[in-house]
Write an enzyme that holds these catalytic residues in place. Structure first.
Site, mmCIF file in Angstrom:
data_model
loop_
_atom_site.group_PDB
_atom_site.id
_atom_site.type_symbol
_atom_site.label_atom_id
_atom_site.label_comp_id
_atom_site.label_asym_id
_atom_site.label_seq_id
_atom_site.Cartn_x
_atom_site.Cartn_y
_atom_site.Cartn_z
ATOM 1 N N GLY A 130 -58.341 -111.958 -41.320
ATOM 2 C CA GLY A 130 -59.360 -112.370 -42.287
ATOM 3 C C GLY A 130 -60.705 -112.612 -41.623
ATOM 4 O O GLY A 130 -61.762 -112.308 -42.183
ATOM 5 N N ARG A 185 -56.527 -111.032 -50.057
ATOM 6 C CA ARG A 185 -57.438 -112.130 -49.707
ATOM 7 C C ARG A 185 -58.781 -111.933 -50.418
ATOM 8 O O ARG A 185 -59.370 -110.852 -50.381
ATOM 9 C CB ARG A 185 -57.642 -112.205 -48.182
ATOM 10 C CG ARG A 185 -56.362 -112.125 -47.393
ATOM 11 C CD ARG A 185 -55.779 -113.385 -46.875
ATOM 12 N NE ARG A 185 -56.635 -114.414 -46.402
ATOM 13 C CZ ARG A 185 -56.786 -114.772 -45.131
ATOM 14 N NH1 ARG A 185 -56.171 -114.097 -44.176
ATOM 15 N NH2 ARG A 185 -57.528 -115.798 -44.812
ATOM 16 N N GLN A 237 -65.926 -118.691 -42.369
ATOM 17 C CA GLN A 237 -65.999 -117.225 -42.399
ATOM 18 C C GLN A 237 -67.158 -116.769 -43.286
ATOM 19 O O GLN A 237 -67.885 -115.841 -42.939
ATOM 20 C CB GLN A 237 -64.668 -116.656 -42.893
ATOM 21 C CG GLN A 237 -63.543 -116.914 -41.892
ATOM 22 C CD GLN A 237 -62.207 -116.368 -42.336
ATOM 23 O OE1 GLN A 237 -62.046 -115.938 -43.476
ATOM 24 N NE2 GLN A 237 -61.235 -116.408 -41.442
ATOM 25 N N ASP A 271 -56.257 -125.057 -40.625
ATOM 26 C CA ASP A 271 -55.153 -124.219 -40.129
ATOM 27 C C ASP A 271 -53.970 -125.048 -39.642
ATOM 28 O O ASP A 271 -52.942 -124.494 -39.242
ATOM 29 C CB ASP A 271 -55.658 -123.319 -38.998
ATOM 30 C CG ASP A 271 -56.633 -122.260 -39.520
ATOM 31 O OD1 ASP A 271 -56.566 -121.929 -40.725
ATOM 32 O OD2 ASP A 271 -57.471 -121.787 -38.734
ATOM 33 N N ARG A 317 -50.033 -121.127 -48.315
ATOM 34 C CA ARG A 317 -49.405 -122.067 -47.377
ATOM 35 C C ARG A 317 -48.905 -123.356 -48.018
ATOM 36 O O ARG A 317 -48.089 -124.052 -47.414
ATOM 37 C CB ARG A 317 -50.365 -122.376 -46.215
ATOM 38 C CG ARG A 317 -50.459 -121.224 -45.252
ATOM 39 C CD ARG A 317 -51.311 -121.530 -44.031
ATOM 40 N NE ARG A 317 -51.329 -120.365 -43.153
ATOM 41 C CZ ARG A 317 -52.277 -120.107 -42.273
ATOM 42 N NH1 ARG A 317 -53.303 -120.935 -42.140
ATOM 43 N NH2 ARG A 317 -52.211 -119.029 -41.505
ATOM 44 N N ARG A 374 -48.642 -119.015 -38.789
ATOM 45 C CA ARG A 374 -48.591 -120.483 -38.693
ATOM 46 C C ARG A 374 -47.346 -121.052 -39.383
ATOM 47 O O ARG A 374 -46.844 -122.104 -38.992
ATOM 48 C CB ARG A 374 -49.879 -121.102 -39.227
ATOM 49 C CG ARG A 374 -51.088 -120.607 -38.433
ATOM 50 C CD ARG A 374 -52.253 -121.536 -38.399
ATOM 51 N NE ARG A 374 -53.430 -120.815 -37.936
ATOM 52 C CZ ARG A 374 -53.754 -120.607 -36.655
ATOM 53 N NH1 ARG A 374 -53.007 -121.109 -35.692
ATOM 54 N NH2 ARG A 374 -54.829 -119.921 -36.336
HETATM 55 C C1 S3P Z 1 -61.922 -119.184 -39.402
HETATM 56 C C2 S3P Z 1 -62.199 -119.972 -40.484
HETATM 57 C C3 S3P Z 1 -61.178 -120.528 -41.376
HETATM 58 C C4 S3P Z 1 -59.801 -120.494 -40.723
HETATM 59 C C5 S3P Z 1 -59.500 -119.186 -40.060
HETATM 60 C C6 S3P Z 1 -60.538 -118.872 -38.993
HETATM 61 C C7 S3P Z 1 -63.030 -118.644 -38.597
HETATM 62 O O1 S3P Z 1 -61.138 -119.754 -42.554
HETATM 63 O O2 S3P Z 1 -58.795 -120.778 -41.679
HETATM 64 O O3 S3P Z 1 -58.220 -119.194 -39.452
HETATM 65 O O4 S3P Z 1 -62.793 -118.157 -37.473
HETATM 66 O O5 S3P Z 1 -64.172 -118.700 -39.083
HETATM 67 P P1 S3P Z 1 -62.106 -120.048 -43.811
HETATM 68 O O6 S3P Z 1 -63.485 -119.815 -43.394
HETATM 69 O O7 S3P Z 1 -61.671 -119.053 -44.849
HETATM 70 O O8 S3P Z 1 -61.785 -121.453 -44.209
#
Ligand code: S3P
Length: 433
Positions: A94, A122, A175, A321, A352, A394
């Protein structure tokens, strides 16, 4: 399809390191590719997710040479990426698809990006909306969720000619924040992102480390577009989200003591330390130091009697996470643990909330799925049985740790997914008995 068989552990002891941080590894590669000159990344996480990022950047014309955890990227500056011959594929990652979408939105050519079956479920509307506002054309596989348009991969991105925007993040998501900031590097003028609740800030720190024009004031991060920056070597700390499995294992197995060295302790990620302290954990943080703009420290955990906790609000993005493994700890804590405000967990590698509750319940936990969280009553004696990972790394690792304190053997099915974030997990876990 692989499986892990876990026998109950009498105690765990020893000193260990966990692999490099996943979020920081992705960003080092992406930002290194956009810098001018050669970036060397040490302690890179050579896991399936981060290798997907490398693969995509190679297809975008960047030379990346890797020898295990040391990776060299020949950055070509902000105008150096070239149109790939075919669609980009991110596997299960993701972070790759969302962050790279920001970078691709800044390119003057069309590109398609997709991933595995989990990625195709997603939601991508959260990155598409601000990137469209900046001027990119983004299409995905559409549907409507509660009246709002939602899109899913494959995404078709046709970018270029972006303009800076001021964006208020509707969901706490690093993200999404990162996608907008990375697109901002290619946009005319300034781009700002404001967060209502703080999410991990590795992109902001990495951009600062490379000398990009970024400033952060409270909840607002601003980046100046079209400003080149130079390569910078990166030393990745161990991933606290991986360390979390060993912290909880050391805590709930009697007579245990584990020392995990060189763990990233960026304050936007240390919710797990705060939560375990509040639950009564004997957990010490020592030798804190900063390298590549990221703090790191050595953690020592000793088995402790735990008490239940209520979690909601601003702590949630800081443990986003870690909730499956916190749920495992809560099965051994005295009282009712309640985790609320965590419905984002429903759109991770698996739902989850559902998968954590289902698998821990099979093991005898008293756990209830709430619309936005979990309620766990402890302590309960867990029993070994056959559990599923749902292809979610996880969930697989949380179930394996639960198996260490169960009566009888536990078999975790479909554990290939652990490779996405923690190569060597099973071997490391079994080496500490
Ligand atoms: C991440 C942000 C989180 C996290 C993912 C990694 C990142 O996601 O759950 O494992 O590296 O920016 P979200 O931005 O969707 O919360």
């Amino acid at each position: 399809m692989t499986l892990i068989r876990i026998e109950p552990a009498a105690r765990l002891t020893g000193e260990l390191t966990v692999p490099g941080d996943k979020s920081i590894s992705h960003r080092a590669i992406m930002i290194g590719a956009l810098a001018r000159g050669k970036t060397t990344v040490n302690n890179f996480l050579a896991s399936a997710d981060c290798l997907a990022t490398i693969d995509c950047l190679r297809k975008l014309g960047i030379r990346v040479e890797g020898r295990g955890t040391r990776v060299e990227i020949a950055g070509k500056g902000l105008t150096g990426l070239t149109k790939p011959a075919g669609p980009l594929y991110v596997g299960n990652s993701g972070t790759t698809i969302r962050l790279l979408s920001g970078i691709l939105a800044g390119q003057n050519w069309p590109v398609e990006i997709s991933g595995d079956d989990s990625i195709k479920k997603r939601p991508m509307g959260r990155v598409a909306r601000p990137l469209r506002e900046m001027g990119a054309d983004i299409e995905g596989q559409g549907s409507r969720v509660k009246g709002q348009e939602e899109i899913y991969p494959p995404l078709k991105i046709n970018g270029g000619n972006l303009k800076g925007i001021n964006y208020l993040l509707p969901v706490a998501s690093a993200q999404v924040k990162s996608a907008v900031l990375l697109a901002g590097l290619f946009a005319a003028g300034e781009t700002s992102v404001t967060e209502k609740v703080a999410s991990r800030d590795h992109t902001e720190r990495m951009l600062a480390h490379f000398g990009a024009k970024i400033s952060v004031q409270g909840p607002v991060a601003r980046v100046q577009g079209k400003e080149e920056f130079d390569a910078a070597d990166v030393e990745v700390p161990g991933d606290i989200s991986s360390a979390a499995f060993f912290l909880v294992a050391g805590l709930i197995i009697p007579n245990s003591e584990l020392r995990i060295t060189n763990v990233g302790v960026n304050p936007t990620r240390t919710g797990i330390i705060d939560v375990l302290h509040r639950m009564g954990a004997d957990l010490t943080v020592e030798n804190e130091r900063i390298d590549s703009e990221e703090p790191r420290a050595d953690l020592t955990i000793r088995s402790s009697q735990l008490k239940a906790i209520k979690l909601d609000g601003a702590i949630i993005p800081r443990i986003i996470d870690e909730i499956p493994i916190i749920a495992v700890a809560a099965t051994q804590a005295e009282g009712v643990t309640e985790i609320r405000g965590a419905k984002e967990l429903r759109v991770k590698e698996s739902d989850r909330l559902k998968t954590t509750a289902a698998e821990l319940r099979k093991m005898g936990a008293q756990i209830e799925e709430l619309p936005d969280g979990l309620r766990i009553t402890g302590p309960t004696k867990l029993r070994g049985t056959m559990v599923e990972s749902y292809g979610d790394h996880r969930i697989a690792m949380a179930a394996a740790v639960a198996g260490l304190i169960a009566e009888g053997d536990t078999v975790v099915n479909n554990t290939d997914c652990i490779e996405t974030s923690f190569p060597g997990f099973e071997k490391l876990l079994k080496s500490l008995r």
